[in-house]
Design a protein around this motif. Structure first.
Motif, PDB file in Angstrom:
ATOM      1  N   VAL A  62     -32.696 -38.846   8.608  1.00  0.00           N
ATOM      2  CA  VAL A  62     -34.130 -38.077   8.314  1.00  0.00           C
ATOM      3  C   VAL A  62     -35.330 -38.704   7.455  1.00  0.00           C
ATOM      4  N   CYS A  63     -36.358 -38.379   7.085  1.00  0.00           N
ATOM      5  CA  CYS A  63     -37.231 -38.464   6.433  1.00  0.00           C
ATOM      6  C   CYS A  63     -37.364 -37.410   5.361  1.00  0.00           C
ATOM      7  N   ASP A  64     -36.352 -37.333   4.215  1.00  0.00           N
ATOM      8  CA  ASP A  64     -36.137 -36.169   3.099  1.00  0.00           C
ATOM      9  C   ASP A  64     -36.754 -36.384   1.914  1.00  0.00           C
ATOM     10  N   LYS A  65     -37.126 -37.085   1.539  1.00  0.00           N
ATOM     11  CA  LYS A  65     -37.901 -37.623   0.507  1.00  0.00           C
ATOM     12  C   LYS A  65     -39.837 -37.828   0.889  1.00  0.00           C
ATOM     13  N   CYS A  66     -40.008 -37.389   1.815  1.00  0.00           N
ATOM     14  CA  CYS A  66     -41.784 -37.043   2.859  1.00  0.00           C
ATOM     15  C   CYS A  66     -41.749 -35.620   2.107  1.00  0.00           C
ATOM     16  N   SER A  67     -43.103 -35.384   1.808  1.00  0.00           N
ATOM     17  CA  SER A  67     -43.527 -34.533   1.801  1.00  0.00           C
ATOM     18  C   SER A  67     -44.511 -33.286   2.792  1.00  0.00           C
ATOM     19  N   ASP A  68     -44.938 -34.029   3.519  1.00  0.00           N
ATOM     20  CA  ASP A  68     -45.719 -33.186   4.355  1.00  0.00           C
ATOM     21  C   ASP A  68     -44.793 -32.982   6.137  1.00  0.00           C
ATOM     22  N   GLU A  69     -45.028 -33.338   7.255  1.00  0.00           N
ATOM     23  CA  GLU A  69     -45.365 -32.351   8.612  1.00  0.00           C
ATOM     24  C   GLU A  69     -43.604 -33.730   9.258  1.00  0.00           C
ATOM     25  N   ARG A  70     -43.744 -34.568   7.939  1.00  0.00           N
ATOM     26  CA  ARG A  70     -42.525 -35.471   8.348  1.00  0.00           C
ATOM     27  C   ARG A  70     -41.403 -35.059   7.376  1.00  0.00           C
ATOM     28  N   LYS A  71     -41.427 -34.996   7.336  1.00  0.00           N
ATOM     29  CA  LYS A  71     -40.289 -34.191   5.964  1.00  0.00           C
ATOM     30  C   LYS A  71     -38.869 -33.267   6.832  1.00  0.00           C
ATOM     31  N   GLY A  72     -37.784 -34.315   7.056  1.00  0.00           N
ATOM     32  CA  GLY A  72     -36.847 -33.566   8.212  1.00  0.00           C
ATOM     33  C   GLY A  72     -36.691 -34.462   9.284  1.00  0.00           C
ATOM     34  N   ARG A  73     -38.047 -35.234   9.047  1.00  0.00           N
ATOM     35  CA  ARG A  73     -38.171 -35.526  10.667  1.00  0.00           C
ATOM     36  C   ARG A  73     -37.155 -36.449  11.299  1.00  0.00           C
ATOM     37  N   PRO A  74     -36.501 -37.943  12.092  1.00  0.00           N
ATOM     38  CA  PRO A  74     -35.521 -38.759  11.996  1.00  0.00           C
ATOM     39  C   PRO A  74     -35.847 -39.582  11.977  1.00  0.00           C
ATOM     40  N   MET A  75     -35.789 -41.043  10.988  1.00  0.00           N
ATOM     41  CA  MET A  75     -36.539 -42.095  10.564  1.00  0.00           C
ATOM     42  C   MET A  75     -36.515 -42.587  11.684  1.00  0.00           C
ATOM     43  N   LEU A  76     -35.753 -42.696  13.053  1.00  0.00           N
ATOM     44  CA  LEU A  76     -36.462 -43.036  13.800  1.00  0.00           C
ATOM     45  C   LEU A  76     -37.996 -42.746  15.415  1.00  0.00           C
ATOM     46  N   GLY A  77     -39.104 -43.094  15.610  1.00  0.00           N
ATOM     47  CA  GLY A  77     -39.915 -42.792  15.730  1.00  0.00           C
ATOM     48  C   GLY A  77     -40.774 -42.185  14.528  1.00  0.00           C
ATOM     49  N   LEU A  78     -40.377 -42.142  13.316  1.00  0.00           N
ATOM     50  CA  LEU A  78     -40.865 -41.216  12.538  1.00  0.00           C
ATOM     51  C   LEU A  78     -42.847 -42.331  12.438  1.00  0.00           C
ATOM     52  N   GLU A  79     -43.925 -42.084  12.375  1.00  0.00           N
ATOM     53  CA  GLU A  79     -45.213 -42.669  12.338  1.00  0.00           C
ATOM     54  C   GLU A  79     -45.325 -43.282  10.779  1.00  0.00           C
ATOM     55  N   ILE A  80     -45.379 -44.182  10.148  1.00  0.00           N
ATOM     56  CA  ILE A  80     -45.516 -45.148   8.732  1.00  0.00           C
ATOM     57  C   ILE A  80     -47.049 -45.257   8.795  1.00  0.00           C
ATOM     58  N   ILE A  81     -48.242 -45.224   9.849  1.00  0.00           N
ATOM     59  CA  ILE A  81     -49.428 -45.951   9.746  1.00  0.00           C
ATOM     60  C   ILE A  81     -50.103 -44.916  10.296  1.00  0.00           C
ATOM     61  N   ARG A  82     -51.092 -44.206   9.304  1.00  0.00           N
ATOM     62  CA  ARG A  82     -51.566 -44.018  10.019  1.00  0.00           C
ATOM     63  C   ARG A  82     -53.839 -44.427   9.955  1.00  0.00           C
ATOM     64  N   GLY A  83     -54.480 -44.148  11.006  1.00  0.00           N
ATOM     65  CA  GLY A  83     -55.959 -44.254   9.919  1.00  0.00           C
ATOM     66  C   GLY A  83     -56.388 -45.300  10.171  1.00  0.00           C
ATOM     67  N   ALA A  84     -55.300 -46.761   9.938  1.00  0.00           N
ATOM     68  CA  ALA A  84     -55.957 -47.294  10.138  1.00  0.00           C
ATOM     69  C   ALA A  84     -57.426 -48.839  11.248  1.00  0.00           C
ATOM     70  N   SER A  85     -58.693 -48.589  10.462  1.00  0.00           N
ATOM     71  CA  SER A  85     -59.449 -48.818  11.610  1.00  0.00           C
ATOM     72  C   SER A  85     -60.440 -50.650  11.214  1.00  0.00           C
ATOM     73  N   LYS A  86     -60.645 -51.617  11.936  1.00  0.00           N
ATOM     74  CA  LYS A  86     -61.052 -52.580  11.363  1.00  0.00           C
ATOM     75  C   LYS A  86     -62.488 -52.266  10.897  1.00  0.00           C
ATOM     76  N   ALA A  87     -62.445 -53.165   9.587  1.00  0.00           N
ATOM     77  CA  ALA A  87     -63.218 -53.406   9.179  1.00  0.00           C
ATOM     78  C   ALA A  87     -64.224 -54.180   9.728  1.00  0.00           C
ATOM     79  N   GLU A  88     -65.928 -54.136   9.397  1.00  0.00           N
ATOM     80  CA  GLU A  88     -67.209 -54.588   9.763  1.00  0.00           C
ATOM     81  C   GLU A  88     -67.150 -56.072   9.918  1.00  0.00           C
ATOM     82  N   GLY A  89     -66.789 -56.581  11.344  1.00  0.00           N
ATOM     83  CA  GLY A  89     -67.192 -58.674  11.257  1.00  0.00           C
ATOM     84  C   GLY A  89     -66.357 -58.985  10.069  1.00  0.00           C
ATOM     85  N   LYS A  90     -64.989 -58.484  10.266  1.00  0.00           N
ATOM     86  CA  LYS A  90     -63.327 -58.928   9.510  1.00  0.00           C
ATOM     87  C   LYS A  90     -62.562 -58.964  10.783  1.00  0.00           C
TER      88      LYS A  90
END
Length: 139
Positions: A62-90
């Protein structure tokens, strides 16, 4: 013209971070995990840890070092990327965060498909400090 568009479509479709990627440790060269990146809506991407490949990984970890709502959650299925969006024109996705579940820290994220979308440069940083890994698309 139609033939050109049809023949270039597979290459164009690959120039996105969406898909399944193998994360390779930039220090040891060891394959560590497979991460699935998906459209999370509103133009943002999300990535979850789908498979752990490290020799020391255990299914019950589990993610025992996480400090948010992911703390204690299983590593498998853990959301590690959030909120990335495409830069304009690149072909660059940024503005999101990437979690290193080994230390529980969130880093500012930048992703750029390279080599026709077969590899993904993933950079995590805090201020001017950071590191870049090259992930390999899993077919």
């Amino acid at each position: 013209m139609i033939v050109f568009l049809a023949s270039s479509a597979p290459t164009w479709a690959q120039m996105t971070p969406e898909g399944l990627w193998r994360n390779v440790d930039d220090k040891t060269g060891e394959a560590k995990a497979e991460i699935r990146i998906r459209d999370a809506g509103a133009g943002a991407l999300s990535g979850v840890l789908e498979k752990r490949l490290s020799k020391t990984a255990k299914p019950e970890d589990v993610c025992d070092k996480c400090s948010d709502e992911r703390k204690g959650r299983p590593m498998l299925g853990l959301e590690i990327i959030r909120g990335a969006s495409k830069a304009e024109g690149k072909d660059v996705w940024e503005g999101g965060k990437i979690l290193d579940p080994e230390n529980g820290r969130d880093y500012t994220l930048r992703m750029e498909p390279i080599e026709g979308g077969q590899k993904l440069e993933v950079r995590g940083s805090i201020g001017p400090f950071g590191r870049t890994q090259t992930w390999i698309r899993v077919q």
